[in-house]
Design an enzyme around this catalytic site. Sequence first.
Site, mmCIF file in Angstrom:
data_model
loop_
_atom_site.group_PDB
_atom_site.id
_atom_site.type_symbol
_atom_site.label_atom_id
_atom_site.label_comp_id
_atom_site.label_asym_id
_atom_site.label_seq_id
_atom_site.Cartn_x
_atom_site.Cartn_y
_atom_site.Cartn_z
ATOM 1 N N GLY A 454 0.655 -0.993 0.203
ATOM 2 C CA GLY A 454 0.134 0.257 0.161
ATOM 3 C C GLY A 454 0.921 1.294 0.008
ATOM 4 N N ASP A 455 0.660 2.194 1.056
ATOM 5 C CA ASP A 455 1.269 3.501 0.984
ATOM 6 C C ASP A 455 2.178 3.468 2.318
ATOM 7 O OD1 ASP A 455 -0.732 3.444 2.868
ATOM 8 O OD2 ASP A 455 -1.251 5.621 2.590
ATOM 9 N N GLU A 456 2.565 2.167 2.673
ATOM 10 C CA GLU A 456 3.413 2.049 3.831
ATOM 11 C C GLU A 456 4.970 1.594 3.565
ATOM 12 O OE1 GLU A 456 1.431 -0.942 6.384
ATOM 13 O OE2 GLU A 456 -0.085 0.391 7.093
#
Length: 553
Positions: A454-456
Amino acid sequence: MAVVRKGLRGIVAVTGATLIVGMAFLMSAVVGERSRTQLEHEIGRSLSEAAYQMAEKLDADMWARSNQVSVLAKIDAVRDWAVAQKVVDELKAKDHTLAWVGVTDARGTIVASSGGILLGVDASSRPVYREGLKGHFVGDVHDAVMLAKLLPNPSGEPMKFVDVATPLKDDNGTVVGVFATHFSWSWAREVQQTLLKPMRERRGLETFIVSADGTVLLGPEGTLGQPLSVGSVASAKVNGIGWTVETWPDAHRYLTGYAHSPGHASYRGLGWTVLARQPVDAAYATADALQREILLWGGAFACLFSAAAWFAAGWIARPLHRIADAARRLREGEPGVEIPVVGGAAEVEDLSRSLRDLIAALTDSKSALARMEDIAYQDRLTALPNRRFFEQYSEALANRPGTQPFTVMYLDLDGFKPVNDTLGHQAGDAVLRQVGARLASCLRTDDVIARLGGDEFAVIINPVPGKEPPHIDDIAARLITAVNEPIIISGRAVQVGCSIGIASWPDHGGAVLQVLEHADQALYAAKRAGRNRALAYKDLVCETEASLISASS
């Protein structure tokens, strides 16, 4: 510094020019050396022949003059003092080489003299008289003594003579006087000019006549009467005729031809040596000119063949450029591109076919490569290491003996979901790629960043032995600043933020996953505190402890 790439055409042209110029240099060196050797022998031989011809001519002329005097001395008119004056005047008028001719009586008094010069003078002390009384005499070259001021001298040069004298005898064989002649030494210069006329194109050619005692009798200006000590004079006395290359007293090197006076018939000669010399530089001028001409032609041919090689290499390289262009377009992902089948050189044609076969094989293996990529360690979207790599790397780092404490950062983007919702997943993917590149650019080469999903993202800050520990707060600030920079997507500026949680190994857990979990807790605490900031797990623990103490009191 930019590296200049060299094309095939340039390499072929430069190589061809270098080879031709190199060959021209080698040819000029070899031909020049052989030409020098050949010229040296030819010029040396011609100089020795010229010296010999001059020596022989001088001896032949001296023999003729000697015989002339002997014959004249037997004429009755010469022994008649009354008519002797008329005889010597006629002799002088008919032979321009006679500087003076005269007759003495037995006591040495001059009774007949050409032009009346020295008439009545006592010459009994002069060598020409004394030697003439003894028998036929041929003297060496000497300066004028009695006649120096009496004879005309248009040239102004010191007057030199060669004496020939013979006794005058009556019918009973009694010596009644001496028939004496002084031949002008300018006659030798006339011989020199006549014999050297065919060689007048020889630059720097000079001749010398050297007496038996080594004195210059005839030579260039400033050498007359000077002693001359060169090896060729000694060689002439031993070998008679020859040539050599030697250094003269003026410190210059000359090709020198030499010949020793051989005498002529009954005339044994006076031991003269004739030298003909030419400066080595002048003698080798033809060879040097040939060398320069070879180099000039070599340079011209180098330019010509380089141009030809340039065009030939272009013909060879043209299909290679087509292959390279197709390969580049394939690398950039352009659809429908194939390696062209090109003609020309057989090797180039084989290359194009082999590459086509290779691309076809790679294309057939695309599905297999995709499956392998799923289990690889690289995140396909951002090209950063993926979660699997991060977990294996961090565990290996923690279990490695001697590992120093390190810091783990857990990052999550702020405001990323609206980008996906409003601009679509392709825009979201573009944002993630740029964010990943920005994050990586803010870290050192010893640090590791991975996309967890994801955006991690997760970061490991590794301490470097021997260097100052990194400032974690500064690194976190750089990461947040980099993420906050606007991102242009399809002409629109998109901006996202970044929250960071920070934990340390082994202070916040013996297992890296535990440390990562604590960093995650700090991350969400940072989001709750207002987002777009960094919070360390240790600060979170301190706040919790402070709250518990406040509640209990």
